[in-house]
Design a protein around this motif. Structure first.
Motif, PDB file in Angstrom:
ATOM      1  N   LEU A   2       0.855  -1.186   0.000  1.00 38.94           N
ATOM      2  CA  LEU A   2       0.000   0.000   0.000  1.00 38.94           C
ATOM      3  C   LEU A   2       0.889   1.232   0.000  1.00 38.94           C
ATOM      4  O   LEU A   2       1.789   1.362   0.832  1.00 38.94           O
ATOM      5  N   ASP A   3       0.630   2.144  -0.898  1.00 37.99           N
ATOM      6  CA  ASP A   3       1.407   3.383  -0.990  1.00 37.99           C
ATOM      7  C   ASP A   3       0.745   4.433  -0.109  1.00 37.99           C
ATOM      8  O   ASP A   3      -0.014   5.285  -0.582  1.00 37.99           O
ATOM      9  N   ILE A   4       0.995   4.325   1.187  1.00 40.54           N
ATOM     10  CA  ILE A   4       0.354   5.211   2.171  1.00 40.54           C
ATOM     11  C   ILE A   4       1.392   5.706   3.165  1.00 40.54           C
ATOM     12  O   ILE A   4       2.452   5.101   3.323  1.00 40.54           O
ATOM     13  N   ASP A   5       1.077   6.822   3.839  1.00 43.65           N
ATOM     14  CA  ASP A   5       2.009   7.345   4.845  1.00 43.65           C
ATOM     15  C   ASP A   5       1.755   6.668   6.191  1.00 43.65           C
ATOM     16  O   ASP A   5       0.829   5.874   6.346  1.00 43.65           O
ATOM     17  N   ALA A   6       2.577   7.004   7.166  1.00 40.42           N
ATOM     18  CA  ALA A   6       2.518   6.350   8.479  1.00 40.42           C
ATOM     19  C   ALA A   6       1.184   6.578   9.178  1.00 40.42           C
ATOM     20  O   ALA A   6       0.638   5.664   9.805  1.00 40.42           O
ATOM     21  N   GLU A   7       0.651   7.794   9.070  1.00 39.65           N
ATOM     22  CA  GLU A   7      -0.604   8.097   9.756  1.00 39.65           C
ATOM     23  C   GLU A   7      -1.759   7.293   9.160  1.00 39.65           C
ATOM     24  O   GLU A   7      -2.566   6.710   9.889  1.00 39.65           O
ATOM     25  N   GLU A   8      -1.843   7.242   7.829  1.00 43.75           N
ATOM     26  CA  GLU A   8      -2.931   6.490   7.202  1.00 43.75           C
ATOM     27  C   GLU A   8      -2.796   4.999   7.492  1.00 43.75           C
ATOM     28  O   GLU A   8      -3.786   4.314   7.734  1.00 43.75           O
ATOM     29  N   ALA A   9      -1.568   4.503   7.517  1.00 46.98           N
ATOM     30  CA  ALA A   9      -1.342   3.086   7.840  1.00 46.98           C
ATOM     31  C   ALA A   9      -1.873   2.769   9.230  1.00 46.98           C
ATOM     32  O   ALA A   9      -2.539   1.749   9.439  1.00 46.98           O
ATOM     33  N   LEU A  10      -1.587   3.651  10.180  1.00 49.12           N
ATOM     34  CA  LEU A  10      -2.038   3.430  11.553  1.00 49.12           C
ATOM     35  C   LEU A  10      -3.562   3.477  11.643  1.00 49.12           C
ATOM     36  O   LEU A  10      -4.186   2.662  12.326  1.00 49.12           O
ATOM     37  N   LEU A  11      -4.173   4.429  10.941  1.00 48.56           N
ATOM     38  CA  LEU A  11      -5.634   4.536  10.961  1.00 48.56           C
ATOM     39  C   LEU A  11      -6.292   3.302  10.348  1.00 48.56           C
ATOM     40  O   LEU A  11      -7.300   2.798  10.861  1.00 48.56           O
ATOM     41  N   ILE A  12      -5.731   2.790   9.257  1.00 48.69           N
ATOM     42  CA  ILE A  12      -6.277   1.581   8.632  1.00 48.69           C
ATOM     43  C   ILE A  12      -6.151   0.403   9.587  1.00 48.69           C
ATOM     44  O   ILE A  12      -7.081  -0.391   9.759  1.00 48.69           O
ATOM     45  N   LEU A  13      -4.987   0.263  10.223  1.00 45.16           N
ATOM     46  CA  LEU A  13      -4.756  -0.823  11.178  1.00 45.16           C
ATOM     47  C   LEU A  13      -5.774  -0.766  12.311  1.00 45.16           C
ATOM     48  O   LEU A  13      -6.408  -1.770  12.648  1.00 45.16           O
ATOM     49  N   LEU A  14      -5.942   0.423  12.914  1.00 43.25           N
ATOM     50  CA  LEU A  14      -6.880   0.576  14.031  1.00 43.25           C
ATOM     51  C   LEU A  14      -8.309   0.297  13.597  1.00 43.25           C
ATOM     52  O   LEU A  14      -9.068  -0.383  14.303  1.00 43.25           O
ATOM     53  N   ASN A  15      -8.692   0.802  12.425  1.00 40.51           N
ATOM     54  CA  ASN A  15     -10.048   0.599  11.937  1.00 40.51           C
ATOM     55  C   ASN A  15     -10.321  -0.864  11.631  1.00 40.51           C
ATOM     56  O   ASN A  15     -11.400  -1.385  11.934  1.00 40.51           O
ATOM     57  N   ASP A  16      -9.354  -1.558  11.069  1.00 38.55           N
ATOM     58  CA  ASP A  16      -9.525  -2.981  10.766  1.00 38.55           C
ATOM     59  C   ASP A  16      -9.753  -3.783  12.043  1.00 38.55           C
ATOM     60  O   ASP A  16     -10.641  -4.636  12.109  1.00 38.55           O
ATOM     61  N   ASN A  17      -8.968  -3.488  13.078  1.00 42.03           N
ATOM     62  CA  ASN A  17      -9.128  -4.183  14.354  1.00 42.03           C
ATOM     63  C   ASN A  17     -10.459  -3.837  15.021  1.00 42.03           C
ATOM     64  O   ASN A  17     -11.164  -4.719  15.520  1.00 42.03           O
ATOM     65  N   ARG A  18     -10.795  -2.558  15.026  1.00 39.23           N
ATOM     66  CA  ARG A  18     -12.009  -2.129  15.709  1.00 39.23           C
ATOM     67  C   ARG A  18     -13.275  -2.641  15.020  1.00 39.23           C
ATOM     68  O   ARG A  18     -14.241  -3.040  15.674  1.00 39.23           O
ATOM     69  N   SER A  19     -13.286  -2.632  13.691  1.00 35.52           N
ATOM     70  CA  SER A  19     -14.485  -3.080  12.979  1.00 35.52           C
ATOM     71  C   SER A  19     -14.763  -4.554  13.240  1.00 35.52           C
ATOM     72  O   SER A  19     -15.919  -4.966  13.320  1.00 35.52           O
ATOM     73  N   SER A  20     -13.706  -5.355  13.430  1.00 30.87           N
ATOM     74  CA  SER A  20     -13.950  -6.762  13.766  1.00 30.87           C
ATOM     75  C   SER A  20     -14.472  -6.901  15.193  1.00 30.87           C
ATOM     76  O   SER A  20     -15.265  -7.798  15.482  1.00 30.87           O
ATOM     77  N   ASP A  21     -14.058  -5.993  16.096  1.00 36.22           N
ATOM     78  CA  ASP A  21     -14.590  -6.000  17.464  1.00 36.22           C
ATOM     79  C   ASP A  21     -16.096  -5.745  17.470  1.00 36.22           C
ATOM     80  O   ASP A  21     -16.822  -6.282  18.307  1.00 36.22           O
ATOM     81  N   LEU A  22     -16.551  -4.879  16.585  1.00 38.71           N
ATOM     82  CA  LEU A  22     -17.951  -4.444  16.584  1.00 38.71           C
ATOM     83  C   LEU A  22     -18.879  -5.420  15.867  1.00 38.71           C
ATOM     84  O   LEU A  22     -20.088  -5.280  15.931  1.00 38.71           O
ATOM     85  N   ALA A  23     -18.309  -6.397  15.197  1.00 40.28           N
ATOM     86  CA  ALA A  23     -19.142  -7.359  14.461  1.00 40.28           C
ATOM     87  C   ALA A  23     -19.834  -8.314  15.424  1.00 40.28           C
ATOM     88  O   ALA A  23     -19.392  -8.516  16.557  1.00 40.28           O
ATOM     89  N   SER A  24     -20.949  -8.883  14.987  1.00 36.09           N
ATOM     90  CA  SER A  24     -21.658  -9.873  15.798  1.00 36.09           C
ATOM     91  C   SER A  24     -22.229 -10.946  14.859  1.00 36.09           C
ATOM     92  O   SER A  24     -22.088 -10.854  13.646  1.00 36.09           O
ATOM     93  N   TYR A  25     -22.884 -11.943  15.446  1.00 32.45           N
ATOM     94  CA  TYR A  25     -23.454 -13.042  14.681  1.00 32.45           C
ATOM     95  C   TYR A  25     -24.974 -13.035  14.760  1.00 32.45           C
ATOM     96  O   TYR A  25     -25.551 -12.615  15.769  1.00 32.45           O
ATOM     97  N   ASP A  26     -25.601 -13.525  13.722  1.00 34.73           N
ATOM     98  CA  ASP A  26     -26.988 -13.957  13.789  1.00 34.73           C
ATOM     99  C   ASP A  26     -26.888 -15.368  14.373  1.00 34.73           C
ATOM    100  O   ASP A  26     -26.663 -16.335  13.641  1.00 34.73           O
TER     101      ASP A  26
END
Length: 198
Positions: free
Chosen positions: A91-115
């Motif tokens: 990914l051609d991204i800077d350090a800040e965007e990399a960190l935001l993507i990493l945090l968002n990827d982790n957090r979005s999986s935390d917020l998921a649930s099951y039927d």
């Protein structure tokens, strides 16, 4: 430095990686874990998935630093299995965007649930749970949490025990009956407790 392998030279580990990802195979040691990845993943469970199915989801990394942005634990699991290559997309991204993507990827999986009723139905329909990430105990727990109590006894033993004296029972009910059944069980327990006080 990154060592992107030519398709013709891929032979050893490519059997573990989905063919659609072969153009992205690199040396596993070219990548480094992101230093600010606070997520603690289940490397053992991911290893089991890699063993059962291979790699079908690429790791994503910051091209400038080779730091993993998405897939830190997938990389760790592959290393634990002794893999020498993984599929990874730069990914051609800077350090800040990399960190935001990493945090968002982790957090979005935390917020998921099951039927959960659908999950139970799906798991029950499998001939074998191996490779699913779920165990028989997981399925029993899901069933218990969703209104069906399951003992370790077989059906014949349950039928006998239900009319016997050891107190074993099995409750099965439809989703729309949940509140009514819960109220009936609560009232029954309250009645037992009241009787004990007399």
């Amino acid at each position: 430095m990154q060592s992107l392998r030519a398709r013709s030279s891929i032979a050893s580990m490519s059997d573990n990686i989905a063919p659609v990802l072969h153009d992205f195979i690199i040396d596993i040691d070219d990548l480094v874990e992101h230093p600010k990845n606070a997520r603690q993943g289940d490397v053992g469970a991911i290893s089991q998935s890699l063993e059962a199915h291979g790699q079908y989801d690429p790791i994503k990394y910051r091209a400038e630093t080779m730091e993993i942005v998405v897939g830190n634990h997938r990389w760790k699991a592959a290393k634990a299995l002794g893999w020498t290559e993984v599929a990874a997309i730069p990914l051609d991204i800077d350090a800040e965007e990399a960190l935001l993507i990493l945090l968002n990827d982790n957090r979005s999986s935390d917020l998921a649930s099951y039927d959960e009723p659908l999950l139970i139905e799906t798991l029950k329909g499998l001939p074998d749970l191996s490779g699913s990430g779920f165990t028989g105990d997981d399925l029993d727990d899901l069933i218990a949490q969703n209104g069906e109590w399951v003992s370790d006894m077989d059906d014949a033993e349950i039928s006998e025990a239900t009319s016997g004296t050891d107190g074993s029972f099995k409750i099965t009910f439809d989703e729309h009956d949940r509140e009514e059944v819960r109220e009936a069980i609560t009232n029954a327990i309250d009645g037992i407790e009241s009787a004990r006080l007399l």
